[in-house]
Design an enzyme around this catalytic site. Structure first.
Site, PDB file in Angstrom:
ATOM      1  CE  LYS A   2      -3.685  -2.448  -0.259  1.00  0.00           C
ATOM      2  NZ  LYS A   2      -4.543  -3.061   0.740  1.00  0.00           N
TER       3      LYS A   2
HETATM    4  C1  LIG Z   1      -5.613  -4.204   1.001  1.00  0.00           C
HETATM    5  C2  LIG Z   1      -7.063  -3.945   1.070  1.00  0.00           C
HETATM    6  C3  LIG Z   1      -7.805  -4.183   2.236  1.00  0.00           C
HETATM    7  C4  LIG Z   1      -7.252  -4.927   3.411  1.00  0.00           C
HETATM    8  O1  LIG Z   1      -6.168  -4.330   4.002  1.00  0.00           O
HETATM    9  P1  LIG Z   1      -5.371  -5.140   5.130  1.00  0.00           P
HETATM   10  O2  LIG Z   1      -4.633  -4.079   5.872  1.00  0.00           O
HETATM   11  O3  LIG Z   1      -4.480  -6.095   4.417  1.00  0.00           O
HETATM   12  O4  LIG Z   1      -6.374  -5.830   5.972  1.00  0.00           O
HETATM   13  C5  LIG Z   1      -9.122  -3.786   2.277  1.00  0.00           C
HETATM   14  N1  LIG Z   1      -9.706  -3.207   1.218  1.00  0.00           N
HETATM   15  C6  LIG Z   1      -9.042  -2.983   0.070  1.00  0.00           C
HETATM   16  C7  LIG Z   1      -9.753  -2.327  -1.076  1.00  0.00           C
HETATM   17  C8  LIG Z   1      -7.705  -3.366  -0.047  1.00  0.00           C
HETATM   18  O5  LIG Z   1      -7.055  -3.201  -1.205  1.00  0.00           O
END
Ligand SMILES: *Cc1c(COP(=O)(O)O)cnc(C)c1O
Length: 413
Positions: A199
């Site tokens: 991210k």
């Molecule tokens: C990555 C992601 C999540 C989950 O994030 P985590 O921190 O891994 O739980 C939720 N929603 C979207 C759209 C994502 O891309």
């Protein structure tokens, strides 16, 4: 031309430039911060988490931040904080990550999957109203700022017949997204961010819930750690009290001081990382615009806000070669790509248990067959971007040539 921080061209062979799909840049400063915490004797939730929560909330323009183990747990906790009757309907885009819908299930609610506009990859007031007409008024709505683009949260909430304090924002892609001139992070019941390895603010794992409501913030702070009174984390510190109370059910979903210290260090890089992402997107735009069969990602009009460029999702309509074959051809050239996302209604569990409009989710199905996410991250070099674009141009070209040959002689068409 700048090529980003610590730009490392990764060459394999003689002229092939390898382009991994993702990268996780834990800066030297973040590594040092992790080590400092590891040596301090206090590694789990503590002062570093409190400091990171305050800094992060400031960056996204929210009153409060609550550090959590993941965005997924953040969405679950945020939904639980709404105190809805069990089994209530919660609307979600079907074009999202499965974890975001698992969170609705784990919060004890029933997900209703909503179709998207294939142009934006996000629900519209019309697709929301279609679901509401068929299934009745929902109790809550989750909104994802897909790819880092800007969703019109107030318009979607209005179409759902819900006030903003019944909206949980999935901002997993939206560190760096602006709605108008304001960063995503305030205005709704809660906004949930992800610090997963790929991210925009990577820590490996971790998340943050932001909110403007002090009561909700306090509830979330307890609920993320067993429902224990909020300063229970201090109980093992010198002078801390061993007494605590539990007034509500809670999860084990806290953030650690190691992650939080890294987060504070990573935050200092965010502005330049976001600038680099925008540069990369512009470079892709420039080179891909002329290739027939490629639609560039949707982005907000200037007055509507700012794209965070977490993803760069193009839509492919090459004559005679489908998306999966393009992925394979790129992979042969050492170029990594991905697809965001397999629509949730196409996953076995949700196809059987989620609420799905009887007319289907054609916008998402159409989009899914064309979607391709290209590599985009701050350490991606201009040369790597150019290699991806050249490969796509070449695949498009070669395929056209193949088709011409077919028509001329071998006649399989
Ligand atoms: C990555 C992601 C999540 C989950 O994030 P985590 O921190 O891994 O739980 C939720 N929603 C979207 C759209 C994502 O891309």
């Amino acid at each position: 031309m700048t090529t980003g921080i610590n730009a490392v061209p990764r060459s394999i062979g003689t002229d092939d430039i390898a382009v991994p799909f993702a990268d996780c840049h834990i800066t030297e400063e973040a590594q040092a911060a992790a080590l400092r915490v590891l040596r301090s004797g206090w590694v789990t939730t503590g002062r570093e988490v409190a400091a990171f929560e305050a800094s992060f909330a400031t960056v996204v323009g929210a009153e409060y931040g609550v550090g959590v183990s993941s965005c997924t747990h953040g969405i679950e906790l945020a939904l639980r904080s709404l105190d809805l009757p069990p089994g209530s309907l919660v609307l979600s885009s079907t074009m999202t990550f499965c974890g975001a819908v698992q969170a609705i299930v784990h919060a004890g609610q029933l997900p209703v999957l909503v179709d998207v506009d294939p142009k934006t990859g996000m629900p519209t007031p019309a697709t929301i109203r279609t679901a509401v007409r068929e299934f009745g008024p929902p109790a809550a709505l989750t909104v994802v700022h897909w790819a880092g683009d800007v969703a019109d949260v107030p318009a979607l909430a209005e179409a759902a017949g819900l006030p903003l304090d019944r909206v949980v924002v999935d901002a997993a892609h939206a560190v760096g997204t602006y709605a108008g001139d304001r960063p995503i992070g305030s205005g709704c019941a809660a906004t949930c961010f992800s610090f997963y390895a790929t991210k925009n603010l990577p820590l490996g794992e971790g998340g943050m819930i932001t909110t403007d409501d002090p009561v909700r913030a306090e509830w979330l702070r307890r609920a993320r750690l067993h429902g224990m009174t909020a300063d229970a984390w201090r109980r093992y510190l010198p002078g801390g009290s061993w007494r605590y109370n539990v007034a509500a059910p809670g999860l084990k979903a806290n953030l650690t001081d190691i992650q939080a210290a890294m987060g504070r260090a990573q935050l200092a890089y965010l502005p330049r990382w976001q600038r680099r992402r925008a540069q990369i997107a512009a470079r892709y735009d420039e080179q891909l615009a002329g290739i027939p069969g490629i639609t560039l990602p949707h982005r907000p009009a200037l007055r509507d806000g700012k794209h965070a460029w977490h993803l760069y999702p193009i839509q492919l309509r090459f004559a005679g070669i489908d998306r999966d074959a393009v992925i394979a051809a790129l992979s042969e050239r050492a170029i990594g790509t991905s697809v965001h996302f397999i629509p949730v209604h196409r996953l076995a569990y949700f196809s059987q248990t989620a609420v799905i409009p009887s007319i289907g989710l054609a916008g998402a199905d159409t989009l899914f067959d064309r979607l391709l996410s290209l590599p985009i991250y701050p350490r991606l070099t201009d040369e790597q971007v150019d290699a991806v674009c050249a490969a796509l141009a070449d695949i498009a070209q070669q395929n056209l040539a193949d088709r011409t040959t077919c028509k001329d002689g071998k006649g399989t068409e």
